[in-house]
Scaffold this motif. Structure first.
Motif, PDB file in Angstrom:
ATOM      1  N   TYR A   1       0.868  -1.674  -0.152  1.00 56.00           N
ATOM      2  CA  TYR A   1       0.304  -0.102  -0.155  1.00 56.00           C
ATOM      3  C   TYR A   1       0.479   1.265  -0.006  1.00 56.00           C
ATOM      4  O   TYR A   1       0.342   2.014   0.011  1.00 56.00           O
ATOM      5  CB  TYR A   1      -1.143   0.103   1.837  1.00 56.00           C
ATOM      6  N   ARG A   2       1.807   1.209   0.268  1.00 54.98           N
ATOM      7  CA  ARG A   2       2.913   2.960   0.410  1.00 54.98           C
ATOM      8  C   ARG A   2       3.447   2.965  -1.255  1.00 54.98           C
ATOM      9  O   ARG A   2       4.497   4.048  -1.272  1.00 54.98           O
ATOM     10  CB  ARG A   2       4.707   2.096   0.563  1.00 54.98           C
TER      11      ARG A   2
ATOM     12  N   ASP B   1      12.125   4.452  -5.124  1.00 53.69           N
ATOM     13  CA  ASP B   1      11.280   5.261  -5.784  1.00 53.69           C
ATOM     14  C   ASP B   1      10.263   4.674  -6.764  1.00 53.69           C
ATOM     15  O   ASP B   1       9.422   5.146  -6.273  1.00 53.69           O
ATOM     16  CB  ASP B   1      11.193   6.752  -4.979  1.00 53.69           C
TER      17      ASP B   1
ATOM     18  N   GLY C   1       9.716   2.112  -2.241  1.00 52.88           N
ATOM     19  CA  GLY C   1       8.667   3.057  -0.768  1.00 52.88           C
ATOM     20  C   GLY C   1       9.494   2.716   0.796  1.00 52.88           C
ATOM     21  O   GLY C   1       8.666   2.499   1.536  1.00 52.88           O
ATOM     22  N   LYS C   2      10.271   2.514   0.617  1.00 56.61           N
ATOM     23  CA  LYS C   2      10.784   2.452   2.111  1.00 56.61           C
ATOM     24  C   LYS C   2      11.291   3.433   2.460  1.00 56.61           C
ATOM     25  O   LYS C   2      11.267   5.087   2.026  1.00 56.61           O
ATOM     26  CB  LYS C   2      11.833   1.667   2.527  1.00 56.61           C
TER      27      LYS C   2
ATOM     28  N   GLY D   1       9.766   6.159   4.334  1.00 60.92           N
ATOM     29  CA  GLY D   1       8.390   7.248   4.066  1.00 60.92           C
ATOM     30  C   GLY D   1       8.335   7.800   2.938  1.00 60.92           C
ATOM     31  O   GLY D   1       7.865   8.601   2.334  1.00 60.92           O
TER      32      GLY D   1
ATOM     33  N   GLU E   1       7.609   7.853  -0.674  1.00 61.00           N
ATOM     34  CA  GLU E   1       6.352   7.103  -1.456  1.00 61.00           C
ATOM     35  C   GLU E   1       6.607   6.396  -2.657  1.00 61.00           C
ATOM     36  O   GLU E   1       7.984   6.756  -3.719  1.00 61.00           O
ATOM     37  CB  GLU E   1       5.488   8.266  -2.203  1.00 61.00           C
TER      38      GLU E   1
END
Length: 184
Positions: free
Chosen positions: A24-25, A121, A143-144, A146, A148
């Motif tokens: 979901y990130r 990203d 997406g790790k 924080g 996106e």
């Protein structure tokens, strides 16, 4: 169902719930593209998307090598990780990628599970993974911390489409067609 089978099913359900949080990130998209046009579509995406670093997954080391030769340039340095290089060379390549010596890493499926880079990203499935687990392993890299992430899968066949549909069903994630413009 036996007690052992119930425990396995419960663990699978818990793992899938954690996986849903990971996925979901990311914003998930697919690109319907004929096999013969994939390399030009990849060039187009790399030229139009804003990104820190990109990991591109391919089905095998030959494809990874070809893409690396196509992409690598002074403006967009890239590197390739595949089973044809030694473990020491892979470690050195990861180190260089982490230090931003390259902005694009192309990874052959055979060595893809060991890739764990913090500030990626965008992850691109140049070749669609074989199943939902492979999809998770590939896109769990983006997406790790924080950041996106963007997940893009090239779909070139009916089999590719089935894998994308299976991922959507299993992980309850929406994979939409890539829009003409993406808000960075």
């Amino acid at each position: 169902m036996s007690n052992r089978a119930n425990k396995i099913a419960d663990n699978t359900d818990k793992e899938d719930d954690v996986t849903k949080l990971i996925l979901y990130r990311l914003r998930h998209y697919y690109v319907a593209v004929p096999e013969i046009e994939k390399s030009s579509k990849l060039n187009e995406l790399l030229g139009s998307l804003e990104f820190n670093q990109v990991v591109i997954f391919t089905k095998d080391f030959e494809q990874a090598t070809v893409l690396n030769k196509m992409i690598n340039s002074p403006e967009l340095p890239s590197m390739c990780i595949h089973p044809g290089i030694s473990q020491q060379e892979r470690i050195e390549s990861y180190r260089q990628f982490k230090s931003y010596s390259a902005r694009v890493m192309i990874v052959a499926d055979e060595v893809g599970r060991g890739v764990n880079i913090e500030f990626v990203d965008i992850v691109i499935n140049y070749d669609t993974p074989s199943d939902t687990d492979a999809y998770l392993y590939r896109f769990g890299r983006a997406g790790k911390f924080g950041i996106e992430g963007l997940a893009i899968t090239f779909v070139s066949s009916a089999e590719d489409k089935k894998v994308v549909e299976s991922v959507q069903e299993r992980f309850e994630v929406s994979i939409a067609e890539l829009p003409a413009e993406i808000n960075p």
